[in-house]
Scaffold this motif. Structure first.
Motif, PDB file in Angstrom:
ATOM      1  N   HIS A  80       0.839  -1.188   0.000  1.00 63.53           N
ATOM      2  CA  HIS A  80       0.000   0.000   0.000  1.00 63.53           C
ATOM      3  C   HIS A  80       0.880   1.247   0.000  1.00 63.53           C
ATOM      4  O   HIS A  80       2.078   1.168   0.226  1.00 63.53           O
ATOM      5  CB  HIS A  80      -0.942   0.008   1.204  1.00 63.53           C
ATOM      6  N   VAL A  81       0.254   2.368  -0.279  1.00 63.98           N
ATOM      7  CA  VAL A  81       0.964   3.649  -0.302  1.00 63.98           C
ATOM      8  C   VAL A  81       0.785   4.323   1.051  1.00 63.98           C
ATOM      9  O   VAL A  81      -0.295   4.350   1.621  1.00 63.98           O
ATOM     10  CB  VAL A  81       0.414   4.548  -1.427  1.00 63.98           C
ATOM     11  N   VAL A  94       4.942   7.153  -0.280  1.00 64.27           N
ATOM     12  CA  VAL A  94       5.930   6.078  -0.441  1.00 64.27           C
ATOM     13  C   VAL A  94       5.175   4.764  -0.556  1.00 64.27           C
ATOM     14  O   VAL A  94       4.224   4.509   0.182  1.00 64.27           O
ATOM     15  CB  VAL A  94       6.885   6.034   0.781  1.00 64.27           C
ATOM     16  N   PHE A  95       5.606   3.906  -1.476  1.00 60.97           N
ATOM     17  CA  PHE A  95       4.993   2.594  -1.640  1.00 60.97           C
ATOM     18  C   PHE A  95       5.657   1.613  -0.677  1.00 60.97           C
ATOM     19  O   PHE A  95       6.867   1.449  -0.671  1.00 60.97           O
ATOM     20  CB  PHE A  95       5.145   2.099  -3.081  1.00 60.97           C
ATOM     21  N   VAL A  96       4.875   0.932   0.165  1.00 61.75           N
ATOM     22  CA  VAL A  96       5.392  -0.057   1.110  1.00 61.75           C
ATOM     23  C   VAL A  96       5.344  -1.411   0.417  1.00 61.75           C
ATOM     24  O   VAL A  96       4.283  -1.877  -0.001  1.00 61.75           O
ATOM     25  CB  VAL A  96       4.541  -0.077   2.405  1.00 61.75           C
TER      26      VAL A  96
END
Length: 120
Positions: A96-97, A105-107
């Motif tokens: 998720h973002v 940030v994309f996790v």
């Protein structure tokens, strides 16, 4: 000059009177009551500090195991998760973002226990 308005205070109900005293001394509660009783000669019993006489340390094999496992950074729960990861039952989180500071940030999706990525 204008006249003062009629307040009609005579139409309001009377204030309740304070509670009547049953005896010659006023009512007292809590600490004040204890102080009054001390003045009258009814002293409360002296309080002594509680002394621990029993050793608080647990004895036995389970107690020694608990002490041993508490001093380690890995416990029985970690063993359970490692076994699940080795059999392929990972606990994936992410994907998720998330906002870090002012930028998104994309996790990445990873197992939280062994950091394995999902197999495609």
């Amino acid at each position: 000059m204008a006249e003062l308005p009629d307040l009609r205070s005579h139409l309001l109900p009377e204030r309740p009177s304070p509670p009547r005293q049953l005896f010659d001394r006023p009512h007292s509660y809590g600490v004040t009551r204890e102080l009054d009783r001390i003045k009258q000669g009814w002293a409360p019993p002296a309080r002594t500090p509680r002394i621990r006489t029993r050793d608080r340390r647990r004895l036995g094999p389970w107690a020694s195991f608990r002490r041993w496992s508490a001093s380690r950074d890995r416990g029985p729960a970690d063993l359970w998760h490692r076994i699940r990861c080795r059999t392929g039952r990972h606990d994936f989180r992410g994907g998720h973002v998330m906002q870090l500071g002012s930028r998104p940030v994309f996790v990445e999706r990873r197992c939280i226990w062994c950091d394995a990525g999902p197999s495609l």
